[in-house]
Design an enzyme around this catalytic site. Structure first.
Site, PDB file in Angstrom:
ATOM      1  N   GLU A 115       0.881  -1.258  -0.069  1.00 32.88           N
ATOM      2  CA  GLU A 115       0.088   0.060  -0.086  1.00 32.88           C
ATOM      3  C   GLU A 115       0.874   1.325   0.057  1.00 32.88           C
ATOM      4  O   GLU A 115       0.541   2.352   0.792  1.00 32.88           O
ATOM      5  CB  GLU A 115      -1.026   0.012   1.246  1.00 32.88           C
ATOM      6  CG  GLU A 115      -2.041  -0.891   1.189  1.00 32.88           C
ATOM      7  CD  GLU A 115      -3.147  -0.686   2.251  1.00 32.88           C
ATOM      8  OE1 GLU A 115      -2.866  -0.066   3.400  1.00 32.88           O
ATOM      9  OE2 GLU A 115      -4.343  -1.144   1.965  1.00 32.88           O
TER      10      GLU A 115
ATOM     11  N   GLU B 109      -6.924  -7.262  -0.446  1.00 26.47           N
ATOM     12  CA  GLU B 109      -7.424  -7.270   0.736  1.00 26.47           C
ATOM     13  C   GLU B 109      -9.045  -6.818   0.857  1.00 26.47           C
ATOM     14  O   GLU B 109      -9.295  -5.836   0.651  1.00 26.47           O
ATOM     15  CB  GLU B 109      -6.697  -6.154   1.607  1.00 26.47           C
ATOM     16  CG  GLU B 109      -5.366  -6.661   1.997  1.00 26.47           C
ATOM     17  CD  GLU B 109      -4.530  -5.572   2.836  1.00 26.47           C
ATOM     18  OE1 GLU B 109      -5.203  -4.926   3.549  1.00 26.47           O
ATOM     19  OE2 GLU B 109      -3.395  -5.546   2.762  1.00 26.47           O
TER      20      GLU B 109
HETATM   21  C1  GAL Z   1      -4.473  -2.227   5.265  1.00 29.48           C
HETATM   22  C2  GAL Z   1      -3.008  -2.837   5.481  1.00 29.48           C
HETATM   23  C3  GAL Z   1      -3.041  -4.148   6.161  1.00 29.48           C
HETATM   24  C4  GAL Z   1      -4.122  -3.943   7.374  1.00 29.48           C
HETATM   25  C5  GAL Z   1      -5.370  -3.302   6.968  1.00 29.48           C
HETATM   26  C6  GAL Z   1      -6.350  -3.058   8.121  1.00 29.48           C
HETATM   27  O1  GAL Z   1      -4.127  -0.832   5.027  1.00 29.48           O
HETATM   28  O2  GAL Z   1      -2.451  -3.189   4.232  1.00 29.48           O
HETATM   29  O3  GAL Z   1      -1.969  -4.849   6.614  1.00 29.48           O
HETATM   30  O4  GAL Z   1      -3.574  -3.291   8.121  1.00 29.48           O
HETATM   31  O5  GAL Z   1      -5.235  -2.021   6.371  1.00 29.48           O
HETATM   32  O6  GAL Z   1      -6.668  -4.260   8.844  1.00 29.48           O
END
Ligand code: GAL
Length: 823
Positions: free
Chosen positions: A184, A253
């Site tokens: 990110e 994600e």
């Molecule tokens: C994203 C990150 C993850 C986790 C998630 C929130 O920004 O890539 O590692 O932190 O947010 O749970």
């Protein structure tokens, strides 16, 4: 005779091996519609499971449940600070054995996705960076800085080499189909200017030069250099497009829930909205969806990020913290995976057409060369349900904020808002056999040295906490002395400390003056009334961190401890004495930590007080210890730490993490009902208002001995009462289902328990939800006995709900069955 020079032989062999790898090993390529694995065009369901957030013993079960839930792949970050806690001293033992983790994934027949980072974020302490990195001269993290890049490259190369040596990349016949570099960065890179842009290019080159034979990805990185694939993270990624039209659209994600911080309520994301997000993504051309998290697990030890990430990292994931099915989420997603997979061939080979049917209804049709069709019918209105007439393809009821999946475009196989999976309500049980009342021994934290102001290091300034502790402990002592010769000014004074956080205790002349913590884990002011005497006065301050930051541009530079702050004494008439540039003495960590009081074999002989009738209550800096019997059975074990303040707990020498049950969450902002409709936000569907933010702490079964001889040790930092501490097991208490006729009803208990009672069963038009079902305007009178005959006494039961089964074949209208049972 044909002869070949030595170098030509090598070239020849290399060529052969190249062809062998190309032809026989797994090859991962892609286009905009598919990941192509071994020549097969695939869409992929994946789920994040972080290996250090469970135990080696839990891995096979978690992986199997992920497979049973319809996943094709498991994804994990690599956690640099756990693997290289001291520069060039590596640890891949126990639950840090990521190679073993991927091998188990391979044995289960699943693919793997490795996110090397090595920056992880992940609510993990310091985002996964080792703190020694921060202390390297000339370093700047996550930017075009040669000291940092060198360390990042060495670690990345090490991980890649270990993975290659064990042949885990798909290109070598292994399970790993994708690898990620950075994490990110695109979201914050503007803050690093041109150096940030150069860094992204360098990351790409460095990664590509590793020659892993499978594609690299960068998430949230619109300028990801080709051939690196940029991917999307969020609650919804339907509108995302990769920066190359030939790249597959991947959702690395999909936040299936959210994490919790100390003091916060517990967030939940509904099964309906989770499924909606995935179905909308595949409707709009998605190729890979990875749930973040599929199993969240536990932040053991001091691995929780910060500030203030709780020890539980449950995340409302399809598998709960202990590895149990989180129902109905797990089951609902499983059904959706199966439904979407029906269309895999068409989705990955077909062409797409969208038809706007008005009123936020959209029909998306995928058609392949043979004319075979697969459809998604979405209703994106967040309030109004719809009845959609697709003429010869049928009529469909599409609830608000839902997607119907139509096999052959004319058969509803799934709707994201129609949940047929069972709901399980988890209960915690006190084991009758196990000793429920614990007998506590105790010991006060030895503080002779710090109360006298003696440390191991001195400076004429206030130093930054992690730079000194290297994060070997949460605790840093700051000590100084002041000479007073006028008690009329100083006998009733204020001690004022501005600190960067996170919590602070103060002592003056060995006397405790109090504790304060920062509400948000940032800068705060500590003010306490103190009384100074004539002569030398010793001021002792104990600063504690509760997880180092893990997110944001330059999060690594956020300061902790009393650095940059002021320490003042304010006497009568506001006479102020500034102590900031005094001679300060420092000591890292607690003496109890150094002596390893939490260990089964402490470093020195330690005597504990054992008069159980008078153990200290409400006293800061107290160590408690008790023996207990392991709860019987196989259900997960938790320790209920109600009554305690804040601290750290160990079972048989294994850390089960920090605890802070005295921090009670806000009494408002929760609701019993959860409206799945509309865009998700973490404030939605919260539970646990007005309760300790975390009361129960996971004790993995593998930490326990199967006998009476188990030891729990607590370090209580702020004062608490261990009187009501108990060990409990987590099991499924109540199970419910509410399904339409024609659907499959499956009910199951957990851990060998059987369905002991059918509390409610009504076939007709029952109303309400689990815990408060009511019969509707009509029902089949003996619904309950029919369900009892099928399910009672069994650990699971399943059947297709039909009118025939309830003896009313031929009756018009759609009937539903609601069941509530006890395990
Ligand atoms: C994203 C990150 C993850 C986790 C998630 C929130 O920004 O890539 O590692 O932190 O947010 O749970």
């Amino acid at each position: 005779m044909f002869t070949m020079a030595h170098s030509s032989w090598i070239e020849f062999l290399l060529l052969i091996s190249f062809f062998i790898t190309r032809c026989f090993a797994g090859e991962v390529t892609y286009d905009s519609n598919a990941l192509i694995i071994n020549g097969e065009r695939r869409i992929i369901f994946s789920g994040a499971v972080h290996y250090p957030r469970s135990t080696v013993e839990m891995w096979p079960d978690i992986i199997q449940k992920a497979k049973d839930g319809g996943l094709d792949a498991i994804e994990t970050y690599i956690f640099w600070n756990r693997h290289e806690p001291v520069r060039r001293q590596y640890d891949f033992s126990g639950n840090l054995d990521f190679i073993k983790f991927f091998k188990l994934i391979q044995e289960a027949g699943l693919y793997g996705i490795i996110r090397i980072g090595p920056y992880a974020c992940a609510e993990w302490n310091y985002g996964g960076f080792p703190v020694w990195l921060h202390n390297m001269p000339g370093i700047e993290l996550r930017t075009d800085n040669s000291v940092y890049k060198n360390e990042m490259q060495i670690f990345t190369t090490k991980i890649v080499e270990m993975t290659k040596e064990t042949k885990l990349f798909a290109s070598q016949g292994g399970p790993i189909i994708l690898a990620q570099i950075e994490n990110e960065y695109g979201d914050i890179m503007w803050k690093y200017g041109d150096a940030g842009k150069a860094y992204v290019k360098w990351c790409a080159q460095m990664a590509l030069a590793q020659n892993i034979g499978v594609p690299w990805i960068m998430c949230q990185q619109r300028d990801a250099p080709q051939p690196i694939i940029n991917t999307c993270n969020g609650y919804y990624c339907k509108n995302f497009q990769p920066n190359n039209p030939k790249s597959p659209k991947m959702f690395t994600e999909n936040w299936i829930g959210w994490f919790q911080k100390w003091g916060e309520r517990v967030p939940h994301r509904s099964a309906e909205d989770s499924a909606y997000s995935v179905a909308r993504f595949f409707q709009e051309g998605g190729v890979l969806n990875n749930y973040y998290m599929y199993h969240g697990g536990t932040n053991f030890g001091r691995t929780a990020g910060g500030p203030y990430i709780t020890t539980s990292y449950e995340y409302d994931a399809p598998l709960d913290e202990y590895g149990n099915l989180n129902q109905p989420k797990w089951g609902h997603l499983k059904q959706m995976h199966a439904a979407i997979k029906l269309g895999e061939k068409i989705l990955t080979n077909g062409t797409r057409t969208d038809k706007d049917l008005g009123n936020a209804i959209k029909l998306t049709t995928y058609t392949d060369a043979t004319g075979a069709r697969f459809c998604f019918l979405s209703n994106t209105d967040d309030k109004t349900d719809a009845n959609v007439d697709l003429q010869q393809d049928g009529k469909y009821f599409v609830p608000a904020w839902s997607v119907t999946i139509l096999d052959g475009c004319n058969k509803e196989v799934f709707n994201t808002a129609k949940v047929n999976s069972q709901t399980s309500v988890k209960v915690k049980k006190i084991d009758d056999d196990a000793t429920t009342k614990l007998t506590w021994a105790w010991k006060m934290e030895p503080k002779k040295d710090t109360m006298h102001g003696s440390g191991s290091f001195k400076a004429h300034k206030l130093l930054e906490q992690k730079e000194l502790t290297l994060d070997a402990s949460d605790y840093l002592w700051y000590m100084t002395s002041v000479d007073i010769n006028d008690t009329s000014i100083w006998s009733n004074a204020t001690l004022r400390v501005d600190t960067m956080g996170h919590t602070l205790h103060g002592y003056v002349n060995k006397r405790y003056v109090g504790y304060k913590f920062s509400q948000w884990g940032s800068k705060f002011t500590y003010e306490k009334q103190v009384s100074l005497k004539n002569g030398t006065n010793i001021i002792t301050l104990l600063s504690a961190t509760v997880g180092l930051p893990n997110y944001g541009a330059r999060f690594d530079e956020i300061k902790t401890g009393i650095t940059d702050g002021v320490v003042q004494l304010i006497g009568k008439n506001n006479v102020t004495m500034d102590l900031s540039t005094n001679l300060w003495s420092y000591k890292v960590g607690l003496n109890g930590e150094r002596k390893r009081l939490y260990d089964l074999k402490p470093r020195t002989n330690v005597s504990w007080y054992t008069n159980s009738s008078s153990y200290p209550i409400g006293k800061p800096m107290t160590w408690y210890k008790a023996n207990f019997k392991s709860p019987s059975g196989t259900n997960p074990v938790v320790i209920d730490l109600q009554g305690l303040g804040k601290g750290h707990a160990w079972v048989n020498g294994h850390s089960i993490g920090r605890y802070w049950p005295s921090w009670i969450t806000a009494s408002n902002g929760c609701s019993d009902t959860c409206d799945y409709r509309g865009n998700y936000a973490k404030e939605k569907c919260n539970t646990n208002c007005g309760n300790p933010s975390q009361r129960w702490y996971h004790v993995p079964r593998s930490f326990l001995n199967n006998n009476d001889n188990n030891t729990i040790v607590l370090f209580e930092e702020i004062g608490g009462n261990p009187q009501n501490v108990s060990f409990q097991t987590v099991t499924t208490g109540m199970i419910c289902a509410h399904v339409n006729e024609g659907a499959q009803l499956d009910l199951s208990c957990q851990g060998g328990q059987v369905i002991s009672q059918i509390q409610f069963a009504s076939f007709g038009n029952p109303k309400g939800r689990c815990g408060s079902f009511k019969k509707g305007s009509w029902e089949v009178i003996n619904s309950q006995s029919i369900v009892e005959a099928t399910c009672l006494g069994k650990s699971s039961c399943g059947f297709t709900v039909t009118k025939e089964m309830f003896g009313i074949a031929g009756v018009n209208g759609i009937a539903k069955l609601a069941v509530q049972a006890l395990c």
